[in-house]
Each structure stands twice: as C-alpha cells, then as structure tokens.
Design a protein around this motif. Structure first.
Motif, PDB file in Angstrom:
ATOM      1  N   ILE A 119     -31.028  72.005  81.858  1.00 34.06           N
ATOM      2  CA  ILE A 119     -32.172  71.992  82.772  1.00 34.06           C
ATOM      3  C   ILE A 119     -31.804  72.693  84.083  1.00 34.06           C
ATOM      4  CG2 ILE A 119     -33.594  70.477  84.214  1.00 34.06           C
ATOM      5  CD1 ILE A 119     -33.565  68.478  81.831  1.00 34.06           C
ATOM      6  N   LYS A 120     -30.617  72.402  84.604  1.00 33.85           N
ATOM      7  CA  LYS A 120     -30.185  73.035  85.853  1.00 33.85           C
ATOM      8  C   LYS A 120     -30.026  74.549  85.678  1.00 33.85           C
ATOM      9  CE  LYS A 120     -27.142  71.109  88.538  1.00 33.85           C
ATOM     10  NZ  LYS A 120     -25.887  70.470  89.009  1.00 33.85           N
ATOM     11  N   ILE A 121     -29.412  74.966  84.583  1.00 33.25           N
ATOM     12  CA  ILE A 121     -29.241  76.403  84.330  1.00 33.25           C
ATOM     13  C   ILE A 121     -30.601  77.082  84.243  1.00 33.25           C
ATOM     14  CG2 ILE A 121     -28.458  78.107  82.641  1.00 33.25           C
ATOM     15  CD1 ILE A 121     -26.218  76.136  81.882  1.00 33.25           C
ATOM     16  N   CYS A 122     -31.519  76.459  83.517  1.00 35.93           N
ATOM     17  CA  CYS A 122     -32.843  77.036  83.322  1.00 35.93           C
ATOM     18  C   CYS A 122     -33.578  77.190  84.653  1.00 35.93           C
ATOM     19  CB  CYS A 122     -33.641  76.153  82.362  1.00 35.93           C
ATOM     20  SG  CYS A 122     -35.314  76.737  82.034  1.00 35.93           S
ATOM     21  N   ARG A 123     -33.554  76.149  85.466  1.00 34.42           N
ATOM     22  CA  ARG A 123     -34.237  76.227  86.760  1.00 34.42           C
ATOM     23  C   ARG A 123     -33.608  77.282  87.667  1.00 34.42           C
ATOM     24  NH1 ARG A 123     -35.107  69.790  88.277  1.00 34.42           N
ATOM     25  NH2 ARG A 123     -37.081  69.507  87.148  1.00 34.42           N
ATOM     26  N   LYS A 124     -32.280  77.325  87.711  1.00 31.02           N
ATOM     27  CA  LYS A 124     -31.592  78.290  88.577  1.00 31.02           C
ATOM     28  C   LYS A 124     -31.894  79.722  88.118  1.00 31.02           C
ATOM     29  CE  LYS A 124     -27.349  78.168  91.296  1.00 31.02           C
ATOM     30  NZ  LYS A 124     -26.811  79.505  91.388  1.00 31.02           N
ATOM     31  N   TRP A 125     -31.915  79.913  86.809  1.00 27.17           N
ATOM     32  CA  TRP A 125     -32.272  81.225  86.253  1.00 27.17           C
ATOM     33  C   TRP A 125     -33.691  81.602  86.669  1.00 27.17           C
ATOM     34  CZ3 TRP A 125     -36.323  82.229  82.920  1.00 27.17           C
ATOM     35  CH2 TRP A 125     -36.378  83.519  82.386  1.00 27.17           C
ATOM     36  N   LEU A 198     -38.003  73.260  76.193  1.00 24.38           N
ATOM     37  CA  LEU A 198     -36.918  72.421  75.677  1.00 24.38           C
ATOM     38  C   LEU A 198     -37.414  71.687  74.444  1.00 24.38           C
ATOM     39  CD1 LEU A 198     -34.172  70.920  75.885  1.00 24.38           C
ATOM     40  CD2 LEU A 198     -35.277  69.377  77.533  1.00 24.38           C
ATOM     41  N   VAL A 199     -36.738  71.893  73.304  1.00 23.12           N
ATOM     42  CA  VAL A 199     -37.246  71.345  72.045  1.00 23.12           C
ATOM     43  C   VAL A 199     -36.102  70.943  71.120  1.00 23.12           C
ATOM     44  CG1 VAL A 199     -37.387  73.635  70.957  1.00 23.12           C
ATOM     45  CG2 VAL A 199     -38.890  71.781  70.152  1.00 23.12           C
ATOM     46  N   GLU A 200     -36.321  69.887  70.342  1.00 23.52           N
ATOM     47  CA  GLU A 200     -35.415  69.509  69.259  1.00 23.52           C
ATOM     48  C   GLU A 200     -35.885  70.220  67.988  1.00 23.52           C
ATOM     49  OE1 GLU A 200     -34.806  64.895  69.479  1.00 23.52           O
ATOM     50  OE2 GLU A 200     -36.656  65.442  70.542  1.00 23.52           O
ATOM     51  N   PRO A 201     -35.014  70.911  67.275  1.00 22.87           N
ATOM     52  CA  PRO A 201     -35.425  71.572  66.030  1.00 22.87           C
ATOM     53  C   PRO A 201     -35.977  70.593  64.992  1.00 22.87           C
ATOM     54  CG  PRO A 201     -33.326  72.417  66.774  1.00 22.87           C
ATOM     55  CD  PRO A 201     -33.633  71.241  67.644  1.00 22.87           C
ATOM     56  N   ILE A 202     -35.439  69.385  64.996  1.00 21.11           N
ATOM     57  CA  ILE A 202     -35.984  68.257  64.239  1.00 21.11           C
ATOM     58  C   ILE A 202     -35.940  67.066  65.179  1.00 21.11           C
ATOM     59  CG2 ILE A 202     -35.643  66.673  62.297  1.00 21.11           C
ATOM     60  CD1 ILE A 202     -34.286  68.971  60.795  1.00 21.11           C
ATOM     61  N   GLN A 203     -37.038  66.351  65.308  1.00 16.97           N
ATOM     62  CA  GLN A 203     -37.046  65.187  66.192  1.00 16.97           C
ATOM     63  C   GLN A 203     -36.405  63.999  65.462  1.00 16.97           C
ATOM     64  OE1 GLN A 203     -41.115  64.687  67.681  1.00 16.97           O
ATOM     65  NE2 GLN A 203     -40.490  65.711  69.555  1.00 16.97           N
ATOM     66  N   GLY A 204     -35.132  63.767  65.750  1.00 19.14           N
ATOM     67  CA  GLY A 204     -34.376  62.749  65.035  1.00 19.14           C
ATOM     68  C   GLY A 204     -34.781  61.331  65.381  1.00 19.14           C
ATOM     69  N   GLU A 205     -34.751  61.003  66.667  1.00 21.77           N
ATOM     70  CA  GLU A 205     -35.054  59.635  67.097  1.00 21.77           C
ATOM     71  C   GLU A 205     -36.515  59.283  66.827  1.00 21.77           C
ATOM     72  OE1 GLU A 205     -33.491  56.059  68.557  1.00 21.77           O
ATOM     73  OE2 GLU A 205     -32.485  57.958  68.090  1.00 21.77           O
ATOM     74  N   ALA A 206     -37.364  60.271  66.773  1.00 17.68           N
ATOM     75  CA  ALA A 206     -38.784  60.033  66.483  1.00 17.68           C
ATOM     76  C   ALA A 206     -39.028  59.711  65.023  1.00 17.68           C
ATOM     77  CB  ALA A 206     -39.607  61.249  66.893  1.00 17.68           C
ATOM     78  N   GLY A 207     -37.968  59.804  64.208  1.00 12.79           N
ATOM     79  CA  GLY A 207     -38.098  59.475  62.793  1.00 12.79           C
ATOM     80  C   GLY A 207     -37.863  60.637  61.868  1.00 12.79           C
ATOM     81  N   LEU A 229     -37.301  80.735  78.804  1.00 11.62           N
ATOM     82  CA  LEU A 229     -36.106  80.445  78.027  1.00 11.62           C
ATOM     83  C   LEU A 229     -36.389  79.410  76.942  1.00 11.62           C
ATOM     84  CD1 LEU A 229     -33.332  80.284  80.788  1.00 11.62           C
ATOM     85  CD2 LEU A 229     -34.118  82.249  79.453  1.00 11.62           C
ATOM     86  N   PHE A 230     -35.977  79.729  75.733  1.00  7.14           N
ATOM     87  CA  PHE A 230     -36.096  78.812  74.599  1.00  7.14           C
ATOM     88  C   PHE A 230     -34.805  77.984  74.537  1.00  7.14           C
ATOM     89  CE2 PHE A 230     -35.586  77.573  70.178  1.00  7.14           C
ATOM     90  CZ  PHE A 230     -36.861  77.205  69.782  1.00  7.14           C
ATOM     91  N   ILE A 231     -34.934  76.690  74.796  1.00 12.89           N
ATOM     92  CA  ILE A 231     -33.764  75.810  74.889  1.00 12.89           C
ATOM     93  C   ILE A 231     -33.773  74.843  73.708  1.00 12.89           C
ATOM     94  CG2 ILE A 231     -32.519  74.192  76.358  1.00 12.89           C
ATOM     95  CD1 ILE A 231     -34.367  75.160  78.681  1.00 12.89           C
ATOM     96  N   ALA A 232     -32.772  74.916  72.851  1.00 13.45           N
ATOM     97  CA  ALA A 232     -32.696  74.050  71.675  1.00 13.45           C
ATOM     98  C   ALA A 232     -31.702  72.922  71.906  1.00 13.45           C
ATOM     99  CB  ALA A 232     -32.295  74.857  70.448  1.00 13.45           C
ATOM    100  N   ASP A 233     -32.191  71.696  71.820  1.00  7.91           N
ATOM    101  CA  ASP A 233     -31.328  70.518  71.880  1.00  7.91           C
ATOM    102  C   ASP A 233     -30.863  70.213  70.464  1.00  7.91           C
ATOM    103  OD1 ASP A 233     -30.145  68.035  71.958  1.00  7.91           O
ATOM    104  OD2 ASP A 233     -31.687  67.101  73.200  1.00  7.91           O
TER     105      ASP A 233
END
Length: 426
Positions: A119-125, A198-207, A229-233
């Motif tokens: 998040i910090k890198i993205c904002r600074k960019w 910012l996105v999870e490729p698969i939402q794990g905790e959501a099921g 910026l496309f940020i993958a968690d």
C-alpha cells in the motif's frame, strides 16, 4: 512451571484460556509435533493436517532442508538489523526476484506487514510517478477481502468482527464487488486518483471463492489502460498452493499444461508470505520492478527483523524445496483428484452443496445457514477421525493439506472426509 513439564491437552488449553488473549477460537486439539503431512497431539494421537497453518506449511511440517538451513544460520548469525549488510540477504533477494520475475524484493516478516508495504509503495508511486495530488491517492479493494488485521487493513474490511469498534478508520480505499469487471471499469473510468487495485487471486478466507475464468487478466488490462497498479495478494495462494507457482501464473515457469486456457497475469506488485518460509519462520515480501520499487529510498520504509540472516537462509531453502520436489505439479494433480472424488459423492448426499478450489486450496459448502454449528461439528468429527480442518464464514470448510502429500495419503483423507460427512446426512 518448567518448560520441560509435560502437559495434557486439558492443561494446555486451560493455560491459554487463562493467560492468553481470546483472539482465536481454535479446535480443542493441542499439537506438539509435526512431520510432513502429519501432526501429533500431546497425547500422541496422529492427524492429517488439512489446514497447513493457513497455507504456510506448503512444504510440509519440519522439512529437514528448511529446518537445517535455519539451525545452521541461527548458530552463525541471527540478526544485524538493516543498519549493516549481511551475507545472506542478497542471495535470497536474487533467488526470489529471479524465481518470480521481478527486479527487486522488499523483505518483511508477516503477511499483513507485506500488504501494508505494498500500500505504501503504491501510494508513493502515485504521487511521485503518476502525478496524483498529495493525499488524494485511492486504492480499489474487493468486498469480502482478507488482507490481514492491522488498523489500515481492517479499515477496508467488511468482516464485522475484524472491523467494528476499531475506528477511526484509514481513508483512501474504494470497495467493489469481487469478480465484477464492470464495477472495476466504472470506478477506474470515474476517478483519475486511483493508484492501485489490490486483489486476492482466490479469496481464501471468504471460503475459497475462485473468480471467473479470465477475470484477473481482464482486470490487469483495465489497470494498465488507466495507469493503475495491479497488486496481487498471494500470501495464501502463492508458492505452489493452487497448482502453479503463483495463482496469477505470471512468469511462473510451471508446466505448460497447467496454464492451458488460463491467461497469464503478471502483477505490478506481488505480495508473498506464509509458505515463503515453509512455515518455519515469519517471512514475507513485496516484489516489483525498478520503475515502481525505486520510489523506496533510505528511511522511507523498513523493519528491524525484515531480511534478517535466518529469514534469508530459510527463504532460500523453502523456495528450493518447492522447485526441487515439484510441489506445484503435485498440487495440481492431487487437487484434480480431490475435487473429482468429492464430486462423485456430492450428488448422492444432502449435507454438501459443492466443492470448489484450485490445486490443493479447496472448500466444501455445507448445506446449512452461516450461523449454524454444522460446519464446526463436522470439523470436530473430522478431528476424531484423524483429520484437522477449520470452518470459515460459518458454513464453509477449507481443505489445504501440505503439498508434499502423495496420492495414497490423499485418497485416505478423502475416505475420512466422506465417511464423516455421511454421519451428518439429514
């Protein structure tokens, strides 16, 4: 009380209940040993681990190569802080950068720290490269996300337990529906101050919610079109869990057949953690190319423990195990078998609605309401039958065994799961 004094499960649980904060609700099992796909409780009962410490133990419990690397380094040099160089960090950074196809790695410790770093890198960019006015940068996130539990992260969570009563909340985030390209397109077209998605490729905790085919690739195209910026968690989905080195499959070097029909997506910023250490040590990291990472300058971000020599040695060993033992390919093959076997059973039963997932990150949907105890009761019964798993979102049970599992072990576990579910038939 001596640390050598042997406790019963009842005693150990009582100690945690009395002296520990109640921020978790564990299954009532007290583990004292792990090896490969197995764990043992303090009374010596053996279980299959079908949670893998939320996918941190992809390489199996106490993998000898990883443990030995940690011991050797711990006996030599443990911590220097980043005030000085150490002789292990550069090696780890080089291996990680080359493995995932990026210019640089910024090492941290936990998954939440890595998300905060991204998040910090993205904002600074956004301020220094994109020209967004100061303090106006916004990041798009998805509903039902799980990126950690720090104050900033829970500010854009819609999990009431993690979110409520922790305000005031951090601003600068826009929530949209997951797996909805139109929602992403609309927000990007209507706001020039969007810095990242910012996105999870698969939402794990959501099921273990798997998005539609092509969603990630099209989302990345939209981001590129709008200079976002496309940020993958990939803290949970990365490091071979889903049958590829990364769930986004960007420059992942996995067997071509595994990527057939799946567009490759290379995130602008990649977030890793958990299995980056094989579960032996807290290690996380953020990867990006120079044009993004060079906004980080001395003093702008850091961590006393991030990139310490033990973490670097462990990280090297953990990544080598994934490659040398073909864990991505094994996860792909066993995941196909797991879902195939459960899909043979599901039409004949009324307790499970569906199985979903990729690789060895899977979940079953229990045919009951979210506020029922059915999923928890099933997990308790699975425990009695020698398999450990946990519910998520009330009526979903996540299954994520170590990736070192073999077919024979998997089939035994499928048998345990089906036998247990049959006891709950309505």
């Amino acid at each position: 009380m001596s640390v050598l004094e042997k406790l019963t499960s009842k005693d150990a649980i009582a100690l945690e209940e009395k002296y520990g904060a109640h921020n978790y609700h564990p299954l009532p099992v007290v583990l004292s040993k792990g090896e490969g796909v197995y764990v043992w409780d303090v009374e010596g009962k053996k279980y299959y681990d079908f949670l893998s410490a939320y996918s941190a133990v992809n390489q199996g419990h106490c993998h000898p190569k990883i443990v030995n690397a940690m011991i050797r380094q711990a006996q030599t040099l443990t911590l220097t802080s980043r005030a000085f160089y150490n002789d292990m960090l550069g090696k780890f950074e080089k291996l990680a950068a080359e493995t995932f196809g990026y210019s640089k790695l910024l090492p941290m410790n936990t998954g939440a720290e890595a998300v905060e770093t991204a998040i910090k890198i993205c904002r600074k960019w956004a301020y220094e490269k994109k020209g967004v006015p100061e303090n106006q940068a916004q990041i798009v996130v998805c509903e039902n996300n799980f990126h950690g539990r720090t104050t900033t992260i829970i500010s854009f969570s819609n999990d009431s337990v993690a979110h409520n009563n922790y305000g005031p909340y951090t601003e600068g985030f826009i929530k949209i529906e997951y797996d909805n390209l139109n929602a992403l397109k609309e927000v990007l077209e209507g706001n020039k101050n969007i810095a990242g998605f910012l996105v999870e490729p698969i939402q794990g905790e959501a099921g273990v919610f798997v998005p539609s085919e092509g969603y990630l690739a099209k989302a990345k195209e939209l981001c590129k079109m709008h200079n976002v910026l496309f940020i993958a968690d990939e803290v949970q989905t990365g490091i071979a869990r889903t049958g590829k080195l990364l769930a986004t499959c960007g420059n992942c070097n996995c067997p071509e057949k595994h990527c057939s029909g799946t567009p490759e997506v290379k995130p602008d910023i990649l977030i890793l953690g958990k299995a980056l250490s094989g579960g032996a040590y807290p290690i996380s990291g953020v990867l990006a190319n120079d044009e993004i990472m060079d906004v980080i300058t001395p003093g702008s971000h850091g961590s006393t423990f991030g990139g310490n020599p033990v973490a670097a040695a462990v990280g090297i060993a953990a990544l080598e195990v994934v490659k040398d033992e073909g864990l991505a390919e094994n996860a792909f093959q066993l995941g196909e078998i797991f879902r195939e076997e459960l899909n043979k059973f599901i039409p004949k039963c009324n307790i499970v609605n569906a199985v979903r997932g990729k690789g060895l990150l899977n979940a079953i949907l229990i045919n009951d309401s979210e506020d029922s105890s059915t999923a928890w009761d099933i997990c308790m019964a699975l425990k009695e039958n020698g398999l450990l798993a946990k519910p998520t979102h009330g009526n979903i049970i996540r299954f994520a065994p170590p990736l070192v599992m073999n077919k024979e072990q998997l089939m035994e576990c499928v048998g345990i799961i089906i036998k247990t579910l049959k006891k709950f038939e309505k």
